[in-house]
Design a protein around this motif. Structure first.
Motif, PDB file in Angstrom:
ATOM      1  N   GLY A  32       0.767  -1.245   0.163  1.00  0.00           N
ATOM      2  CA  GLY A  32      -0.120  -0.168   0.035  1.00  0.00           C
ATOM      3  C   GLY A  32       0.713   1.155   0.243  1.00  0.00           C
ATOM      4  N   LEU A  33       2.139   1.121   0.228  1.00  0.00           N
ATOM      5  CA  LEU A  33       3.164   2.381  -0.028  1.00  0.00           C
ATOM      6  C   LEU A  33       2.774   3.095  -1.129  1.00  0.00           C
ATOM      7  CD1 LEU A  33       5.390   4.005   1.141  1.00  0.00           C
ATOM      8  CD2 LEU A  33       6.882   2.574  -0.408  1.00  0.00           C
ATOM      9  N   LEU A  34       2.619   2.611  -2.368  1.00  0.00           N
ATOM     10  CA  LEU A  34       2.549   3.408  -3.577  1.00  0.00           C
ATOM     11  C   LEU A  34       1.109   4.261  -3.599  1.00  0.00           C
ATOM     12  CD1 LEU A  34       4.190   1.062  -6.298  1.00  0.00           C
ATOM     13  CD2 LEU A  34       5.029   2.940  -5.009  1.00  0.00           C
ATOM     14  N   ASP A  35       0.199   3.549  -2.966  1.00  0.00           N
ATOM     15  CA  ASP A  35      -1.051   4.219  -2.874  1.00  0.00           C
ATOM     16  C   ASP A  35      -1.027   5.484  -2.100  1.00  0.00           C
ATOM     17  OD1 ASP A  35      -2.596   2.553  -4.555  1.00  0.00           O
ATOM     18  OD2 ASP A  35      -2.647   0.935  -2.839  1.00  0.00           O
ATOM     19  N   GLY A  36      -0.372   5.359  -0.964  1.00  0.00           N
ATOM     20  CA  GLY A  36       0.014   6.567  -0.128  1.00  0.00           C
ATOM     21  C   GLY A  36       0.802   7.494  -1.001  1.00  0.00           C
ATOM     22  N   LEU A  37       1.929   7.218  -1.388  1.00  0.00           N
ATOM     23  CA  LEU A  37       2.762   8.155  -2.022  1.00  0.00           C
ATOM     24  C   LEU A  37       2.256   8.848  -3.406  1.00  0.00           C
ATOM     25  CD1 LEU A  37       6.224   6.278  -2.244  1.00  0.00           C
ATOM     26  CD2 LEU A  37       5.745   8.239  -0.678  1.00  0.00           C
ATOM     27  N   GLN A  38       1.338   8.075  -4.064  1.00  0.00           N
ATOM     28  CA  GLN A  38       0.792   8.640  -5.404  1.00  0.00           C
ATOM     29  C   GLN A  38       0.214  10.118  -5.109  1.00  0.00           C
ATOM     30  OE1 GLN A  38      -2.618   6.795  -7.360  1.00  0.00           O
ATOM     31  NE2 GLN A  38      -1.583   6.943  -9.342  1.00  0.00           N
ATOM     32  N   PRO A  39      -0.936  10.104  -4.196  1.00  0.00           N
ATOM     33  CA  PRO A  39      -1.644  11.554  -4.313  1.00  0.00           C
ATOM     34  C   PRO A  39      -0.674  12.508  -3.710  1.00  0.00           C
ATOM     35  CG  PRO A  39      -2.318  10.093  -2.437  1.00  0.00           C
ATOM     36  CD  PRO A  39      -1.428   9.187  -3.579  1.00  0.00           C
ATOM     37  N   LEU A  40       0.472  12.147  -2.863  1.00  0.00           N
ATOM     38  CA  LEU A  40       1.307  13.200  -2.616  1.00  0.00           C
ATOM     39  C   LEU A  40       2.184  13.859  -3.747  1.00  0.00           C
ATOM     40  CD1 LEU A  40       2.752  11.634   0.818  1.00  0.00           C
ATOM     41  CD2 LEU A  40       1.102  13.462   0.529  1.00  0.00           C
ATOM     42  N   TYR A  41       2.480  12.892  -4.431  1.00  0.00           N
ATOM     43  CA  TYR A  41       3.476  13.230  -5.900  1.00  0.00           C
ATOM     44  C   TYR A  41       2.615  14.036  -6.700  1.00  0.00           C
ATOM     45  CZ  TYR A  41       5.835  12.348 -10.309  1.00  0.00           C
ATOM     46  OH  TYR A  41       6.435  12.698 -11.526  1.00  0.00           O
ATOM     47  N   LYS A  42       1.267  13.739  -7.028  1.00  0.00           N
ATOM     48  CA  LYS A  42       0.242  14.442  -7.583  1.00  0.00           C
ATOM     49  C   LYS A  42       0.143  15.773  -7.208  1.00  0.00           C
ATOM     50  CE  LYS A  42      -3.104  14.961 -10.697  1.00  0.00           C
ATOM     51  NZ  LYS A  42      -3.073  15.027 -12.252  1.00  0.00           N
ATOM     52  N   GLN A  43      -0.089  16.030  -5.737  1.00  0.00           N
ATOM     53  CA  GLN A  43      -0.339  17.241  -5.200  1.00  0.00           C
ATOM     54  C   GLN A  43       0.770  18.063  -5.180  1.00  0.00           C
ATOM     55  OE1 GLN A  43      -1.483  16.998  -1.086  1.00  0.00           O
ATOM     56  NE2 GLN A  43      -0.931  18.721  -0.503  1.00  0.00           N
ATOM     57  N   GLU A  44       2.038  17.536  -5.180  1.00  0.00           N
ATOM     58  CA  GLU A  44       3.447  18.324  -5.018  1.00  0.00           C
ATOM     59  C   GLU A  44       3.839  18.957  -6.400  1.00  0.00           C
ATOM     60  OE1 GLU A  44       6.050  17.039  -2.217  1.00  0.00           O
ATOM     61  OE2 GLU A  44       4.700  16.398  -0.858  1.00  0.00           O
ATOM     62  N   THR A  45       3.567  18.070  -7.360  1.00  0.00           N
ATOM     63  CA  THR A  45       4.373  18.017  -8.581  1.00  0.00           C
ATOM     64  C   THR A  45       3.244  18.452 -10.034  1.00  0.00           C
ATOM     65  OG1 THR A  45       4.002  15.724  -9.475  1.00  0.00           O
ATOM     66  CG2 THR A  45       5.763  16.558  -8.022  1.00  0.00           C
ATOM     67  N   GLY A  46       1.913  17.912  -9.620  1.00  0.00           N
ATOM     68  CA  GLY A  46       1.114  18.040 -10.757  1.00  0.00           C
ATOM     69  C   GLY A  46       1.011  16.971 -11.645  1.00  0.00           C
ATOM     70  N   ASN A  47       2.176  15.939 -11.594  1.00  0.00           N
ATOM     71  CA  ASN A  47       2.089  15.032 -12.274  1.00  0.00           C
ATOM     72  C   ASN A  47       1.551  13.726 -11.840  1.00  0.00           C
ATOM     73  OD1 ASN A  47       3.995  16.376 -13.909  1.00  0.00           O
ATOM     74  ND2 ASN A  47       5.594  15.776 -12.877  1.00  0.00           N
ATOM     75  N   THR A  48       0.969  12.608 -12.778  1.00  0.00           N
ATOM     76  CA  THR A  48       0.523  11.490 -12.497  1.00  0.00           C
ATOM     77  C   THR A  48       1.434  10.472 -12.573  1.00  0.00           C
ATOM     78  OG1 THR A  48      -1.670  12.501 -13.480  1.00  0.00           O
ATOM     79  CG2 THR A  48      -1.379   9.980 -13.396  1.00  0.00           C
ATOM     80  N   LEU A  49       1.357   9.551 -11.661  1.00  0.00           N
ATOM     81  CA  LEU A  49       2.237   8.253 -11.193  1.00  0.00           C
ATOM     82  C   LEU A  49       1.492   7.288 -11.917  1.00  0.00           C
ATOM     83  CD1 LEU A  49       4.888   7.244 -10.693  1.00  0.00           C
ATOM     84  CD2 LEU A  49       4.024   6.840  -8.067  1.00  0.00           C
ATOM     85  N   LYS A  50       1.906   6.449 -12.731  1.00  0.00           N
ATOM     86  CA  LYS A  50       1.166   5.296 -13.266  1.00  0.00           C
ATOM     87  C   LYS A  50       2.297   3.861 -13.084  1.00  0.00           C
ATOM     88  CE  LYS A  50      -2.564   6.927 -14.731  1.00  0.00           C
ATOM     89  NZ  LYS A  50      -4.150   6.527 -14.523  1.00  0.00           N
TER      90      LYS A  50
END
Length: 269
Positions: A32-50
């Motif tokens: 579940g680590l990536l599920d936690g990191l994904q929205p943080l990455y989106k919020q801070e960079t505007g980019n989408t992690l797939k």
């Protein structure tokens, strides 16, 4: 006029946004680590992690075939070979946990007081059902190196069974067969969490230095793959190893247990 300015700003922001393709391991996904990191990455960079979660061997192959921009994996020997061949660059330490041997509760007394070598010899000599990933993942590579340390990989033995599946699925197979398996501690805690703290498989061997499990992030080499987004991959590596993100990873817990320890600033290799 205001609508025109707003539209211009909206388009500008969206032009800057990117979709980053990551190949990673089932252990980072299962926990579940990536599920936690994904929205943080989106919020801070505007980019989408797939991301696609597979064994480390398959993740490295995705990088080699130019089907990912960045890799988040845990098999140091294979990673260094990947870099040596020119497929990846900027390999950067992120975190670690450790591998543990888990077994059905009924088998646990057999392992009491035994070190790592003695535990492996017990499995071999008593022909205890052992589930191997068999998928060239980081866990699979580690497991096979451990068997080699006491002789050879028992691939032709009937008690040695290969699942060809991810970590959590393989643990469930070991559970069904009342057997033994090597897993990373993070995924074991996730399994324990899923079982509401009452797992049928319990840890029977842990703590040997050879069981440490190191995770690193690697950018796919743009000289090898012209289509990769190296600029964003490098930014992602910097973001992943920033103080705030490392603090999140170090604080990520299930059942009040931390799944990873960060070592991005301290590991030397």
């Amino acid at each position: 006029m205001k609508k025109t300015i707003f539209l211009g700003l909206f388009l500008a922001l969206n032009i800057q946004a990117a979709e980053l393709r990551m190949a990673t391991t089932t252990s980072t996904d299962n926990t579940g680590l990536l599920d936690g990191l994904q929205p943080l990455y989106k919020q801070e960079t505007g980019n989408t992690l797939k991301w696609v979660a597979v064994g480390t061997g398959a993740a490295l192959k995705m990088g080699e075939d130019c089907n990912a921009d960045v890799l988040f994996v845990h098999s140091p020997t294979a990673e260094k070979e990947f870099i040596k061949k020119g497929y990846g660059i900027d390999r950067t330490p992120v975190m670690y946990n450790d591998f543990v041997i888990i077994a059905d509760k009924s088998l646990a007394p057999k392992f009491k007081g035994k070190n790592l070598e003695e535990s492996l010899k017990l499995i071999r000599d008593e022909k205890l059902t052992f589930i191997s990933r068999g998928d060239k993942s980081g866990t699979d590579n580690k497991e096979k190196s451990l068997w080699k340390s006491i002789g050879k990989v028992p691939e032709k033995e009937s008690w040695y069974q290969q699942s060809g599946q991810g970590m959590l699925a393989s643990i469930k197979i070991a559970e069904e067969k009342k057997g033994v398996i090597l897993t990373d501690r993070g995924t074991y805690i996730k399994y324990e969490f899923n079982e509401k703290g009452k797992p049928n498989l319990i840890i029977v061997n842990e703590g040997d230095d050879r069981l440490k499990n190191f995770y690193s992030v690697i950018a796919v080499n743009p000289k090898h793959c012209k289509n990769v987004n190296y600029t964003e991959a490098k930014k992602f590596i910097n973001w992943l190893t920033s103080d705030d993100t490392l603090s999140f990873i170090g604080g990520f817990k299930l059942l009040y247990k931390p799944l990873f320890k960060v070592d991005a600033k301290t590991r030397k290799e």
